[in-house]
Design an enzyme around this catalytic site. Structure first.
Site, short mmCIF file in Angstrom:
data_model
loop_
_atom_site.label_atom_id
_atom_site.label_comp_id
_atom_site.label_asym_id
_atom_site.label_seq_id
_atom_site.Cartn_x
_atom_site.Cartn_y
_atom_site.Cartn_z
N ASP A 21 1.09 -4.49 8.38
CA ASP A 21 0.64 -3.53 7.37
C ASP A 21 1.72 -3.27 6.32
OD1 ASP A 21 -1.12 -1.76 6.16
OD2 ASP A 21 -0.46 -0.06 7.38
N ASN A 23 1.48 -4.52 2.85
CA ASN A 23 1.55 -5.48 1.74
C ASN A 23 1.27 -4.80 0.39
OD1 ASN A 23 1.88 -7.38 3.70
ND2 ASN A 23 -0.17 -8.27 3.53
N ARG A 25 1.56 -1.59 -0.53
CA ARG A 25 2.63 -0.68 -0.97
C ARG A 25 3.88 -1.46 -1.38
NH1 ARG A 25 2.53 2.57 4.20
NH2 ARG A 25 1.11 0.87 4.75
N HIS A 38 0.07 -9.47 -0.62
CA HIS A 38 -0.56 -10.27 0.44
C HIS A 38 0.07 -11.67 0.50
CE1 HIS A 38 -3.29 -7.12 1.33
NE2 HIS A 38 -4.01 -7.22 0.23
N GLU A 68 -13.01 -3.18 9.03
CA GLU A 68 -13.09 -2.10 8.03
C GLU A 68 -12.49 -2.53 6.69
OE1 GLU A 68 -12.03 -1.67 11.25
OE2 GLU A 68 -13.86 -0.69 11.92
N ASN A 69 -11.50 -3.44 6.72
CA ASN A 69 -10.91 -3.92 5.47
C ASN A 69 -11.95 -4.62 4.58
OD1 ASN A 69 -7.76 -4.96 7.03
ND2 ASN A 69 -8.25 -3.04 6.00
N ARG A 182 3.91 -2.39 14.77
CA ARG A 182 3.21 -2.11 13.52
C ARG A 182 4.23 -1.85 12.43
NH1 ARG A 182 -2.25 0.99 11.92
NH2 ARG A 182 -2.04 0.71 9.67
N SER A 190 -5.48 1.64 14.21
CA SER A 190 -6.45 1.14 13.24
C SER A 190 -7.42 0.11 13.84
CB SER A 190 -5.75 0.54 12.01
OG SER A 190 -4.94 1.52 11.39
C1 IPE Z 1 -4.64 -2.31 9.55
O1 IPE Z 1 -4.13 -1.86 8.33
C2 IPE Z 1 -5.24 -3.66 9.40
C3 IPE Z 1 -4.32 -4.75 9.11
C4 IPE Z 1 -3.02 -4.66 8.98
C5 IPE Z 1 -4.90 -6.04 9.03
P1 IPE Z 1 -4.96 -0.88 7.40
O2 IPE Z 1 -4.15 -0.70 6.16
O3 IPE Z 1 -6.34 -1.37 7.22
O4 IPE Z 1 -5.00 0.45 8.27
P2 IPE Z 1 -5.29 1.95 7.83
O5 IPE Z 1 -6.48 1.94 6.93
O6 IPE Z 1 -4.06 2.44 7.12
O7 IPE Z 1 -5.50 2.67 9.12
C1 IPE Z 2 -2.11 -4.99 5.31
O1 IPE Z 2 -1.60 -4.50 4.14
C2 IPE Z 2 -2.89 -6.26 5.10
C3 IPE Z 2 -4.34 -6.05 5.11
C4 IPE Z 2 -4.93 -4.96 5.53
C5 IPE Z 2 -5.17 -7.14 4.66
P1 IPE Z 2 -2.38 -3.41 3.29
O2 IPE Z 2 -3.19 -4.11 2.27
O3 IPE Z 2 -3.11 -2.45 4.14
O4 IPE Z 2 -1.14 -2.68 2.59
P2 IPE Z 2 -0.98 -1.14 2.33
O5 IPE Z 2 -1.18 -0.42 3.62
O6 IPE Z 2 -2.01 -0.76 1.31
O7 IPE Z 2 0.41 -1.01 1.82
MG MG Z 3 -2.56 -0.71 5.04
#
Ligand code: IPE
Ligand code: IPE
Ligand code: MG
Length: 242
Positions: A21, A23, A25, A38, A68-69, A182, A190
């Site tokens: 997690d 990427n 930010r 990413h 959920e993504n 994490r 998550s």
């Molecule tokens: C969890 O990260 C999923 C992955 C890293 C693939 P999220 O960014 O989706 O989690 P939340 O929404 O902060 O809980």
């Molecule tokens: C995790 O990074 C990768 C995926 C969920 C695909 P995020 O995209 O959730 O990065 P943040 O949490 O917004 O920084």
């Molecule tokens: Mg995230």
């Protein structure tokens, strides 16, 4: 850090899981689009995969995309799908060379069909690998996985015990994670491996995933090696004190 044995105990976590997690930010801080985060994350993922297996892990599970993504904006998802296409087209040969078997867990019906095909090919072409199992969680949700397993048990019309239930999950045959890392500062699961991580040691890093180096990975493992896994029982030390 090499996997080694002392007094019959394996001193390297056999199965490590990572919630990759941060990427977005990471990119935001650099005034870059999220897709650049990413891309940087994918680069890091390749480095850490190689490092984990060379260091002694036998199983590595990486959370790449949650179910959920899939509710994120189309533009971001299209960028992620392009990276998955690159990954599966370009990296399967490396996995074959290194003897690493690939397995993908998640709801394939939620992904573009060409990616599902690339995944199936990657799993087939690496099937003979004996050097470790790389599990990628893509369009994965633990609650969805558990509900699907319950429904399979119900339609088979039989009650199940814990071991039988585990075998109905997508991680059938895979030992539970010893260590779950994490990155990205949040301290939550998550919807990742909820059943499998009942006694997993958790490690949270403030670093955004693209900044999480092999040295950071080693620090997480060293931290794990200091932990006392009691599984609800008493440690040998405390038994002596009592
Ligand atoms: C969890 O990260 C999923 C992955 C890293 C693939 P999220 O960014 O989706 O989690 P939340 O929404 O902060 O809980
Ligand atoms: C995790 O990074 C990768 C995926 C969920 C695909 P995020 O995209 O959730 O990065 P943040 O949490 O917004 O920084
Ligand atoms: Mg995230």
């Amino acid at each position: 850090m090499k996997g080694r044995k002392a007094r019959g105990q394996i001193l390297y976590p056999r199965h490590i899981a990572v919630i990759m997690d941060g990427n977005g930010r990471w990119a935001k801080k650099r005034l870059l689009p999220r897709g650049a985060g990413h891309r940087a994350g994918l680069k890091r993922m390749l480095e850490l995969t190689e490092h984990a297996f060379l260091s002694g892990a036998r199983y590595l599970t990486l959370y790449a995309l949650s179910a959920e993504n899939l509710q994120r904006p189309k533009e971001e998802l299209d960028g992620l799908y392009a990276l998955f296409r690159d990954y599966f087209s370009g990296n399967v040969s490396t996995l074959i060379k290194k003897g690493i078997r690939l397995k993908v867990i998640g709801d394939m019906s939620l992904l573009p069909p060409d990616i599902v095909e690339l995944i199936a090919n990657g799993e087939r072409e690496t099937a003979a690998g004996k050097g470790g199992l790389l599990i990628l969680a893509i369009a994965y949700g633990a609650r969805q996985e558990i509900v699907a397993a319950v429904n399979r048990a119900v339609s088979a019309g039989r009650a199940v015990d814990e071991a039988q239930f585990s075998s109905l999950l997508k991680t059938d045959g895979v030992p539970d994670p010893d260590l779950l890392i994490r990155t990205g500062k949040e301290q939550r699961l998550s919807n990742f491996l909820l059943w499998q991580s009942a006694y997993t040691e958790l490690y949270f890093s403030d670093k955004m995933f693209p900044d999480f180096t092999s040295a950071d990975f080693d620090r997480a493992v060293s931290d794990f090696l200091e932990r006392d896994r009691r599984y609800g029982k008493l440690t040998p030390e405390s038994e002596v004190i009592i």
